[in-house]
Design an enzyme around this catalytic site. Structure first.
Site, mmCIF file in Angstrom:
data_model
loop_
_atom_site.group_PDB
_atom_site.id
_atom_site.type_symbol
_atom_site.label_atom_id
_atom_site.label_comp_id
_atom_site.label_asym_id
_atom_site.label_seq_id
_atom_site.Cartn_x
_atom_site.Cartn_y
_atom_site.Cartn_z
ATOM 1 N N GLY A 17 47.035 35.448 37.339
ATOM 2 C CA GLY A 17 47.066 34.365 36.359
ATOM 3 C C GLY A 17 46.834 34.874 34.944
ATOM 4 N N TYR A 45 31.366 33.737 35.970
ATOM 5 C CA TYR A 45 30.048 34.129 35.468
ATOM 6 C C TYR A 45 28.940 33.187 35.943
ATOM 7 C CZ TYR A 45 31.723 30.861 31.923
ATOM 8 O OH TYR A 45 32.280 29.780 31.284
ATOM 9 N N ASP A 104 39.605 37.975 24.782
ATOM 10 C CA ASP A 104 39.186 38.060 26.202
ATOM 11 C C ASP A 104 39.344 39.488 26.725
ATOM 12 O OD1 ASP A 104 38.506 35.383 26.669
ATOM 13 O OD2 ASP A 104 40.557 34.825 27.172
ATOM 14 N N SER A 126 31.662 24.155 28.493
ATOM 15 C CA SER A 126 31.718 25.406 27.720
ATOM 16 C C SER A 126 30.377 25.738 27.065
ATOM 17 C CB SER A 126 32.788 25.294 26.629
ATOM 18 O OG SER A 126 32.697 26.428 25.784
ATOM 19 N N LYS A 136 45.582 28.218 26.507
ATOM 20 C CA LYS A 136 45.729 29.518 25.841
ATOM 21 C C LYS A 136 47.195 29.906 25.611
ATOM 22 C CE LYS A 136 41.347 31.294 27.580
ATOM 23 N NZ LYS A 136 40.622 32.346 28.276
HETATM 24 P P1 NDP Z 1 44.919 31.058 36.610
HETATM 25 O O1 NDP Z 1 44.995 29.664 37.148
HETATM 26 O O2 NDP Z 1 45.847 31.435 35.511
HETATM 27 O O3 NDP Z 1 45.169 32.099 37.838
HETATM 28 C C1 NDP Z 1 44.483 31.970 39.041
HETATM 29 C C2 NDP Z 1 44.868 33.107 39.999
HETATM 30 O O4 NDP Z 1 43.984 33.009 41.117
HETATM 31 C C3 NDP Z 1 46.289 33.040 40.547
HETATM 32 O O5 NDP Z 1 46.796 34.341 40.629
HETATM 33 C C4 NDP Z 1 46.103 32.425 41.946
HETATM 34 O O6 NDP Z 1 47.043 32.889 42.905
HETATM 35 C C5 NDP Z 1 44.751 32.976 42.321
HETATM 36 N N1 NDP Z 1 43.994 32.124 43.252
HETATM 37 C C6 NDP Z 1 43.504 30.869 43.025
HETATM 38 N N2 NDP Z 1 42.805 30.435 44.089
HETATM 39 C C7 NDP Z 1 42.833 31.440 45.006
HETATM 40 C C8 NDP Z 1 42.294 31.594 46.310
HETATM 41 N N3 NDP Z 1 41.566 30.637 46.877
HETATM 42 N N4 NDP Z 1 42.510 32.756 46.960
HETATM 43 C C9 NDP Z 1 43.234 33.738 46.377
HETATM 44 N N5 NDP Z 1 43.791 33.653 45.152
HETATM 45 C C10 NDP Z 1 43.599 32.514 44.478
HETATM 46 O O7 NDP Z 1 43.403 31.269 36.207
HETATM 47 P P2 NDP Z 1 42.789 32.126 34.987
HETATM 48 O O8 NDP Z 1 43.296 33.514 35.027
HETATM 49 O O9 NDP Z 1 42.913 31.359 33.729
HETATM 50 O O10 NDP Z 1 41.207 32.096 35.360
HETATM 51 C C11 NDP Z 1 40.752 32.751 36.517
HETATM 52 C C12 NDP Z 1 39.220 32.828 36.520
HETATM 53 O O11 NDP Z 1 38.750 33.549 35.405
HETATM 54 C C13 NDP Z 1 38.517 31.464 36.467
HETATM 55 O O12 NDP Z 1 37.541 31.478 37.462
HETATM 56 C C14 NDP Z 1 37.889 31.444 35.083
HETATM 57 O O13 NDP Z 1 36.696 30.676 35.080
HETATM 58 C C15 NDP Z 1 37.620 32.915 34.840
HETATM 59 N N6 NDP Z 1 37.535 33.326 33.412
HETATM 60 C C16 NDP Z 1 36.410 33.927 32.929
HETATM 61 C C17 NDP Z 1 36.310 34.346 31.607
HETATM 62 C C18 NDP Z 1 35.044 34.989 31.102
HETATM 63 O O14 NDP Z 1 34.874 35.078 29.875
HETATM 64 N N7 NDP Z 1 34.176 35.474 31.954
HETATM 65 C C19 NDP Z 1 37.426 34.154 30.653
HETATM 66 C C20 NDP Z 1 38.584 33.534 31.245
HETATM 67 C C21 NDP Z 1 38.632 33.140 32.578
HETATM 68 P P3 NDP Z 1 48.515 32.206 43.106
HETATM 69 O O15 NDP Z 1 49.402 32.805 42.052
HETATM 70 O O16 NDP Z 1 48.916 32.622 44.487
HETATM 71 O O17 NDP Z 1 48.331 30.728 42.955
#
Ligand code: NDP
Length: 262
Positions: free
Chosen positions: A123, A209, A99, A15, A63
């Protein structure tokens, strides 16, 4: 009196929040610390937080658990059902979500009103963005790999598709909230479909990012103005910092110092 802040997560080593907040604390000449706290069992958050900290951030995977353990949740976090910021208010744990607002603020650089958004993924981040866009009366569509996470969105009347039943439309913005491209070089959806989506969109954003993901590279190749998630991270931090200090500082001043962390 000195203030203590931390970020709870697992893993938390990566982080950059301590760096961001550290620059703001130093720049604004405040007496405060901001540390990292590795938490394996989310149930420990309330006790550790209330005994040691004035404010905190919460990151993956806590979270939603933190939301459920707050004494009170305020603002858009009530609908998102996840918190990334905690305030110790006279011994009560108050939860917020910065966020979503942070992401919205990061969209200002496109200089155009976003009226129609396609969100890839379903997600935690997709929930935050869909909720805030809906509150701003922006039309939101969700497109996810599988259908089992779509209930949250359908319950709010948000148009939601899995890869099987997706119907293409036109969009102002496409956001990748999936973790595809984070650790490997994959696209969040089949290249042919993403190409069609990009042909029908004005802007593209990835919430990942400090990395040119395959999603952003394809947007680049197709001349779609695009950006990564660094500004989202920056602004969620700025908004959290202002919650820590009860709105005492100008957002522009906090931003100026926090930017040094990138
Ligand atoms: P979650 O684990 O809650 O959700 C992940 C989602 O991605 C699910 O819908 C999943 O689909 C999908 N997924 C995962 N792998 C694949 C793949 N290979 N192909 C297609 N779909 C895929 O994750 P979060 O929402 O917590 O985080 C997501 C991203 O956001 C991370 O990369 C994180 O680093 C980034 N992030 C950035 C922030 C910022 O400040 N810039 C803040 C918070 C998060 P399924 O339901 O089918 O499994």
């Amino acid at each position: 009196m000195s203030k203590n802040f931390t970020i709870f997560g697992n893993p938390v080593k990566h982080s950059i929040s301590p760096k961001m907040h550290g620059y703001a604390i130093k720049g604004l000449k405040l007496d405060a610390t901001y540390t990292k706290t590795l938490i394996e069992d989310a149930c420990k958050i309330p006790t550790i937080f209330l005994e040691n900290f004035d404010g905190a951030n919460v990151t993956v995977p806590h979270k939603e658990s933190a939301y459920a353990m707050c004494d009170e949740v305020r603002g858009v976090a009530c609908d998102i059902k996840a918190v990334n910021t905690l305030i110790n208010e006279n011994g009560s744990m108050i939860g917020y979500n910065t966020d979503a607002e942070g992401f919205l603020k990061s969209m200002d650089t496109f200089g155009q009103k976003i009226e129609k958004v396609l969100i890839l993924g379903a997600g935690g981040t997709a929930k935050a963005l869909a909720t805030i866009f809906k509150q701003k009366n922006t039309h939101v569509t969700i497109l996810n790999r599988s259908s089992n996470r779509l209930e949250f969105f359908k319950a709010q009347g948000i148009e939601s598709f899995s890869w099987e039943d997706f119907v293409l439309s036109t969009y102002d913005l496409v956001v990748n909230t999936t973790s595809a491209g984070l650790e490997e070089d994959s696209l969040p959806i089949d290249k042919m479909i993403l190409t069609k989506i990009f042909k029908n969109t004005k802007f593209a954003t990835d919430v990942i990012y400090n990395k040119k993901t395959p999603f952003l590279s394809l947007a680049n190749d197709m001349n779609i103005p695009n950006k990564d998630g660094a500004d989202m991270l920056l602004y969620q931090g700025v908004l959290a910092f202002n919650l820590f200090y009860n709105g005492k500082f100008e957002e522009d001043d906090i931003t100026k110092f926090m930017k040094k962390a990138f």
